[in-house]
Design a protein around this motif. Structure first.
Motif, PDB file in Angstrom:
ATOM      1  N   ALA A  98       0.840  -1.203   0.000  1.00  0.00           N
ATOM      2  CA  ALA A  98       0.000   0.000   0.000  1.00  0.00           C
ATOM      3  C   ALA A  98       0.874   1.252   0.000  1.00  0.00           C
ATOM      4  O   ALA A  98       0.602   2.215  -0.734  1.00  0.00           O
ATOM      5  CB  ALA A  98      -0.936  -0.005   1.203  1.00  0.00           C
ATOM      6  N   ALA A 102       1.062   4.131  -2.828  1.00  0.00           N
ATOM      7  CA  ALA A 102       0.845   5.534  -2.460  1.00  0.00           C
ATOM      8  C   ALA A 102       2.007   6.406  -2.953  1.00  0.00           C
ATOM      9  O   ALA A 102       1.787   7.490  -3.520  1.00  0.00           O
ATOM     10  CB  ALA A 102       0.670   5.662  -0.948  1.00  0.00           C
ATOM     11  N   VAL A 114      -4.260   7.129   2.535  1.00  0.00           N
ATOM     12  CA  VAL A 114      -4.136   5.707   2.845  1.00  0.00           C
ATOM     13  C   VAL A 114      -5.003   5.389   4.062  1.00  0.00           C
ATOM     14  O   VAL A 114      -4.920   6.061   5.082  1.00  0.00           O
ATOM     15  CB  VAL A 114      -2.676   5.314   3.143  1.00  0.00           C
ATOM     16  N   TYR A 120      -5.826  -2.427   4.139  1.00  0.00           N
ATOM     17  CA  TYR A 120      -5.151  -1.295   3.497  1.00  0.00           C
ATOM     18  C   TYR A 120      -5.828  -0.957   2.172  1.00  0.00           C
ATOM     19  O   TYR A 120      -6.006  -1.822   1.312  1.00  0.00           O
ATOM     20  CB  TYR A 120      -3.676  -1.625   3.256  1.00  0.00           C
ATOM     21  N   VAL A 122      -5.689   2.431  -0.670  1.00  0.00           N
ATOM     22  CA  VAL A 122      -5.065   3.689  -1.060  1.00  0.00           C
ATOM     23  C   VAL A 122      -5.997   4.376  -2.054  1.00  0.00           C
ATOM     24  O   VAL A 122      -6.434   3.755  -3.030  1.00  0.00           O
ATOM     25  CB  VAL A 122      -3.680   3.455  -1.711  1.00  0.00           C
TER      26      VAL A 122
END
Length: 163
Positions: A98, A102, A114, A120, A122
């Motif tokens: 993640a 990002a 995030v 997770y 994004v």
């Protein structure tokens, strides 16, 4: 009875529709100089290149980029939705993946957020597309996105695409 695979596909479709609606309600970052074909190419290329940064993950197109009306007058503006998916990613560091996604999207000039819980995810807006999301839930990886909203008639484009 709906199987896990069908639930995941329904979730993807719902999430993509919600993302598209939220992005349409936001200030539409459009360009009068961008053709529908260019908007579609920018979206698919951005998603496919983003997927490639996570080495060792085999991605697949869920469906071709799908055009639809955007803006407040149907038939005058069009955008595309597109998504990629990967099989369950057990043994991978979802947090690191993640963060890598990002950072990649920030490098593209996108605003990034995030979310860490319950899994997770994004979210990114701006740059070469209207918005993207990368999800690690429930172990499957998905990248979905919406192109810029550009001049064009979605119905006419669908007719051309479908012959």
């Amino acid at each position: 009875m709906v199987g896990d695979g069908e639930r995941v596909i329904r979730w993807i479709i719902s999430a993509t529709a919600l993302l598209g609606l939220n992005l349409a309600l936001a200030a539409c970052a459009s360009s009068a100089d961008v053709s529908p074909q260019t908007a579609r190419e920018q979206l698919t290329t951005t998603i496919e290149e983003s997927a490639a940064i996570l080495g060792g993950v085999e991605w697949a197109e869920v469906a071709p980029a799908d055009g639809g009306n955007c803006g407040d007058q149907p038939g005058q503006r069009v955008n595309y939705n597109y998504w990629y998916s990967a099989a369950p990613q057990t043994g991978r560091d979802h947090a690191a993946d993640a963060q890598r996604m990002a950072e990649h999207w920030r490098e593209l000039g996108m605003d990034v957020r995030v979310v860490e819980s319950p899994s997770y995810v994004v979210y990114a807006t701006g740059g070469p597309v209207e918005g993207l999301s990368f999800s690690t839930s429930p172990g499957n990886y998905y990248i979905t996105g919406t192109s810029l909203c550009v001049p064009g008639d979605a119905d006419e484009i669908r007719k051309q695409d479908n012959g």
